[in-house]
Motif scaffolding. Structure first.
Motif, PDB file in Angstrom:
ATOM      1  N   GLU A 151     -16.334  -2.437  -2.252  1.00  0.00           N
ATOM      2  CA  GLU A 151     -17.269  -1.610  -1.463  1.00  0.00           C
ATOM      3  C   GLU A 151     -16.495  -0.631  -0.595  1.00  0.00           C
ATOM      4  OE1 GLU A 151     -19.550  -4.477   0.700  1.00  0.00           O
ATOM      5  OE2 GLU A 151     -20.680  -5.118  -1.074  1.00  0.00           O
ATOM      6  N   ARG A 152     -16.887   0.620  -0.629  1.00  0.00           N
ATOM      7  CA  ARG A 152     -16.146   1.667   0.083  1.00  0.00           C
ATOM      8  C   ARG A 152     -16.218   1.492   1.604  1.00  0.00           C
ATOM      9  NH1 ARG A 152     -17.939   6.637  -2.285  1.00  0.00           N
ATOM     10  NH2 ARG A 152     -17.738   7.568  -0.213  1.00  0.00           N
ATOM     11  N   ASN A 153     -17.315   0.926   2.091  1.00  0.00           N
ATOM     12  CA  ASN A 153     -17.469   0.823   3.555  1.00  0.00           C
ATOM     13  C   ASN A 153     -17.018  -0.525   4.095  1.00  0.00           C
ATOM     14  OD1 ASN A 153     -19.469  -0.699   2.385  1.00  0.00           O
ATOM     15  ND2 ASN A 153     -21.022  -0.214   3.927  1.00  0.00           N
ATOM     16  N   THR A 154     -16.241  -1.278   3.299  1.00  0.00           N
ATOM     17  CA  THR A 154     -15.776  -2.606   3.718  1.00  0.00           C
ATOM     18  C   THR A 154     -14.253  -2.668   3.643  1.00  0.00           C
ATOM     19  OG1 THR A 154     -17.799  -3.650   2.904  1.00  0.00           O
ATOM     20  CG2 THR A 154     -15.916  -5.093   3.252  1.00  0.00           C
ATOM     21  N   VAL A 155     -13.641  -3.281   4.660  1.00  0.00           N
ATOM     22  CA  VAL A 155     -12.202  -3.571   4.622  1.00  0.00           C
ATOM     23  C   VAL A 155     -12.057  -5.072   4.445  1.00  0.00           C
ATOM     24  CG1 VAL A 155      -9.984  -3.353   5.801  1.00  0.00           C
ATOM     25  CG2 VAL A 155     -11.813  -1.749   6.336  1.00  0.00           C
ATOM     26  N   VAL A 156     -11.327  -5.481   3.410  1.00  0.00           N
ATOM     27  CA  VAL A 156     -10.997  -6.895   3.242  1.00  0.00           C
ATOM     28  C   VAL A 156      -9.565  -7.067   3.727  1.00  0.00           C
ATOM     29  CG1 VAL A 156     -10.813  -8.826   1.626  1.00  0.00           C
ATOM     30  CG2 VAL A 156     -12.566  -7.068   1.271  1.00  0.00           C
ATOM     31  N   VAL A 157      -9.360  -7.985   4.679  1.00  0.00           N
ATOM     32  CA  VAL A 157      -8.037  -8.112   5.304  1.00  0.00           C
ATOM     33  C   VAL A 157      -7.501  -9.534   5.157  1.00  0.00           C
ATOM     34  CG1 VAL A 157      -9.041  -8.519   7.622  1.00  0.00           C
ATOM     35  CG2 VAL A 157      -6.659  -7.742   7.407  1.00  0.00           C
ATOM     36  N   ASN A 158      -6.241  -9.621   4.758  1.00  0.00           N
ATOM     37  CA  ASN A 158      -5.542 -10.881   4.577  1.00  0.00           C
ATOM     38  C   ASN A 158      -4.680 -11.135   5.812  1.00  0.00           C
ATOM     39  OD1 ASN A 158      -4.052 -13.059   3.653  1.00  0.00           O
ATOM     40  ND2 ASN A 158      -3.100 -11.986   1.940  1.00  0.00           N
ATOM     41  N   ALA A 159      -4.856 -12.313   6.436  1.00  0.00           N
ATOM     42  CA  ALA A 159      -4.099 -12.640   7.655  1.00  0.00           C
ATOM     43  C   ALA A 159      -2.820 -13.423   7.368  1.00  0.00           C
ATOM     44  CB  ALA A 159      -4.990 -13.433   8.616  1.00  0.00           C
ATOM     45  N   LEU A 160      -2.542 -13.708   6.102  1.00  0.00           N
ATOM     46  CA  LEU A 160      -1.301 -14.414   5.761  1.00  0.00           C
ATOM     47  C   LEU A 160      -0.109 -13.471   5.895  1.00  0.00           C
ATOM     48  CD1 LEU A 160      -2.504 -16.403   2.606  1.00  0.00           C
ATOM     49  CD2 LEU A 160      -2.038 -17.338   4.884  1.00  0.00           C
ATOM     50  N   GLY A 161       1.090 -14.034   5.827  1.00  0.00           N
ATOM     51  CA  GLY A 161       2.305 -13.232   5.944  1.00  0.00           C
ATOM     52  C   GLY A 161       2.478 -12.292   4.767  1.00  0.00           C
ATOM     53  N   PRO A 162       3.234 -11.197   4.973  1.00  0.00           N
ATOM     54  CA  PRO A 162       3.381 -10.177   3.925  1.00  0.00           C
ATOM     55  C   PRO A 162       3.950 -10.709   2.618  1.00  0.00           C
ATOM     56  CG  PRO A 162       4.776  -9.688   5.858  1.00  0.00           C
ATOM     57  CD  PRO A 162       3.898 -10.829   6.224  1.00  0.00           C
ATOM     58  N   GLN A 163       4.832 -11.704   2.679  1.00  0.00           N
ATOM     59  CA  GLN A 163       5.426 -12.214   1.436  1.00  0.00           C
ATOM     60  C   GLN A 163       4.371 -12.894   0.561  1.00  0.00           C
ATOM     61  OE1 GLN A 163       5.655 -13.388   4.443  1.00  0.00           O
ATOM     62  NE2 GLN A 163       6.126 -15.580   4.530  1.00  0.00           N
ATOM     63  N   PHE A 164       3.368 -13.528   1.203  1.00  0.00           N
ATOM     64  CA  PHE A 164       2.283 -14.159   0.447  1.00  0.00           C
ATOM     65  C   PHE A 164       1.280 -13.111  -0.015  1.00  0.00           C
ATOM     66  CE2 PHE A 164       3.847 -17.479   3.371  1.00  0.00           C
ATOM     67  CZ  PHE A 164       4.335 -18.350   2.414  1.00  0.00           C
ATOM     68  N   HIS A 165       1.034 -12.117   0.838  1.00  0.00           N
ATOM     69  CA  HIS A 165       0.115 -11.031   0.485  1.00  0.00           C
ATOM     70  C   HIS A 165       0.613 -10.305  -0.767  1.00  0.00           C
ATOM     71  CE1 HIS A 165      -2.893  -7.917   1.124  1.00  0.00           C
ATOM     72  NE2 HIS A 165      -1.962  -7.006   0.988  1.00  0.00           N
ATOM     73  N   LYS A 166       1.910 -10.092  -0.827  1.00  0.00           N
ATOM     74  CA  LYS A 166       2.491  -9.365  -1.974  1.00  0.00           C
ATOM     75  C   LYS A 166       2.685 -10.261  -3.188  1.00  0.00           C
ATOM     76  CE  LYS A 166       4.883  -6.062   1.010  1.00  0.00           C
ATOM     77  NZ  LYS A 166       6.178  -5.692   1.612  1.00  0.00           N
ATOM     78  N   GLY A 167       2.518 -11.574  -3.001  1.00  0.00           N
ATOM     79  CA  GLY A 167       2.710 -12.492  -4.117  1.00  0.00           C
ATOM     80  C   GLY A 167       4.165 -12.718  -4.456  1.00  0.00           C
ATOM     81  N   LEU A 168       5.037 -12.487  -3.476  1.00  0.00           N
ATOM     82  CA  LEU A 168       6.477 -12.598  -3.722  1.00  0.00           C
ATOM     83  C   LEU A 168       6.979 -14.026  -3.598  1.00  0.00           C
ATOM     84  CD1 LEU A 168       7.683  -9.465  -1.706  1.00  0.00           C
ATOM     85  CD2 LEU A 168       7.179  -9.637  -4.157  1.00  0.00           C
ATOM     86  N   GLU A 169       6.182 -14.894  -2.969  1.00  0.00           N
ATOM     87  CA  GLU A 169       6.587 -16.289  -2.817  1.00  0.00           C
ATOM     88  C   GLU A 169       5.526 -17.177  -3.442  1.00  0.00           C
ATOM     89  OE1 GLU A 169       7.653 -17.717   1.038  1.00  0.00           O
ATOM     90  OE2 GLU A 169       9.083 -16.094   1.378  1.00  0.00           O
ATOM     91  N   PRO A 170       5.939 -18.334  -3.970  1.00  0.00           N
ATOM     92  CA  PRO A 170       4.929 -19.247  -4.512  1.00  0.00           C
ATOM     93  C   PRO A 170       3.898 -19.591  -3.436  1.00  0.00           C
ATOM     94  CG  PRO A 170       7.165 -20.033  -4.977  1.00  0.00           C
ATOM     95  CD  PRO A 170       7.293 -18.873  -4.038  1.00  0.00           C
TER      96      PRO A 170
END
Length: 291
Positions: free
Chosen positions: A177-196
């Motif tokens: 949805e264009r008028n919605t922001v979905v935000v992840n509060a986990l650390g950047p390494q988990f957000h990027k999928g760089l760590e298991p």
């Protein structure tokens, strides 16, 4: 101090400790590594042991997983039905006239989770202690030890409000949805999928941005960063007050730090994906994104 002040300092709390309508709660839970082969991402240990080792005088202890979560789901910390919450808060002396102050140890996320739950029940007079027990101790304030004395039981009547929690279907719809922001509060390494991920597939909900809850706190004192600093972090990710926000994390806990600050910044269309990555990462029918 206004009745609807969501944040309270240690000095302000010290001034009201003797108020008869004050209900002060340590909300701490600890997440311990799960044993090999466990289906759970972690073990949840109520913070009763640290409460008994030292708490703010007069405080009671709330066990989030024990009394304030849905017992009928595999997922941790899911919002239970209203009747269960009314009874649990009532057992701990909360009435509709109470003034609540919530705190936790090491991170405010357990306190902000209870604050969010109470808001969804229509209860407005709850504050989170800035810096929690860490800041209280840093300032050399008095502690009490031993089990909670507790408060006399009371009657708590909820006035539930919709929109505070969403499920995976609503979150999937929100992600495009264009008028919605979905935000992840986990650390950047988990957000990027760089760590298991301990939750299942690594990565994030497609299209979600990242404002890690940890970056919204002072690492030493555990107090929240100044509002202007928080606003800058959210603005940099495209947040505007006319947009709806859906926040998520691993188990629906640390995302409430983001929601708490957004609320204080005047955002009013806020919701929590309660299942968060604990649900999403395991469900192969849901899309996942990595860098």
């Amino acid at each position: 101090m206004s009745a609807h002040n969501e944040l309270i300092t240690a000095a302000e709390l010290a001034d009201i400790l003797d108020q008869p309508n004050l209900r002060l709660f340590d909300c701490t839970t600890y997440l311990e590594p799960a044993p090999e082969g466990s289906s759970q991402p972690y073990l949840t240990v109520p913070g009763r042991h640290t409460f008994e080792a030292g708490h703010i005088p007069g405080a009671d202890f709330l066990d989030l997983q024990g009394e304030f979560s849905d017992p009928d789901t595999e997922l941790r910390f899911m919002m239970p039905d209203v009747a269960q919450l009314e009874q649990a808060f009532g057992r701990h002396g909360v009435s509709n006239e109470s003034r609540l102050v919530l705190y936790s140890i090491g991170t405010p996320m357990w306190a902000t989770r209870f604050w969010w739950m109470l808001k969804s029940l229509g209860f407005e007079n709850a504050s989170v202690l800035d810096g929690g027990l860490d800041k209280w101790k840093l300032e050399g304030r008095p502690l009490e030890t031993g089990p909670a004395r507790g408060y006399p039981p009371a009657t708590f009547t909820a006035k539930p409000r919709g929109g505070f929690f969403v499920d995976k279907h609503a979150t999937l719809a929100a992600s495009s949805e264009r008028n919605t922001v979905v935000v992840n509060a986990l650390g950047p390494q988990f957000h990027k999928g760089l760590e298991p991920s301990r939750y299942g597939r690594p990565g994030r909900i497609p299209g979600s941005c990242n404002v890690s809850a940890a970056t919204l706190l002072d690492p030493k004192t555990k107090v929240f960063v100044p509002l202007a600093e928080a606003e800058a972090k959210f603005s940099a990710q495209g947040f505007t007050k006319d947009k709806r926000v859906v926040a998520y994390c691993g188990g629906g806990i640390s995302a409430t730090i983001d929601l708490f600050l957004l609320y204080r910044l005047g955002y009013d269309n806020l919701t929590l994906y309660d299942g968060s990555m604990g649900e999403w990462a395991k469900d192969a029918s849901l899309p996942i994104e990595t860098d």
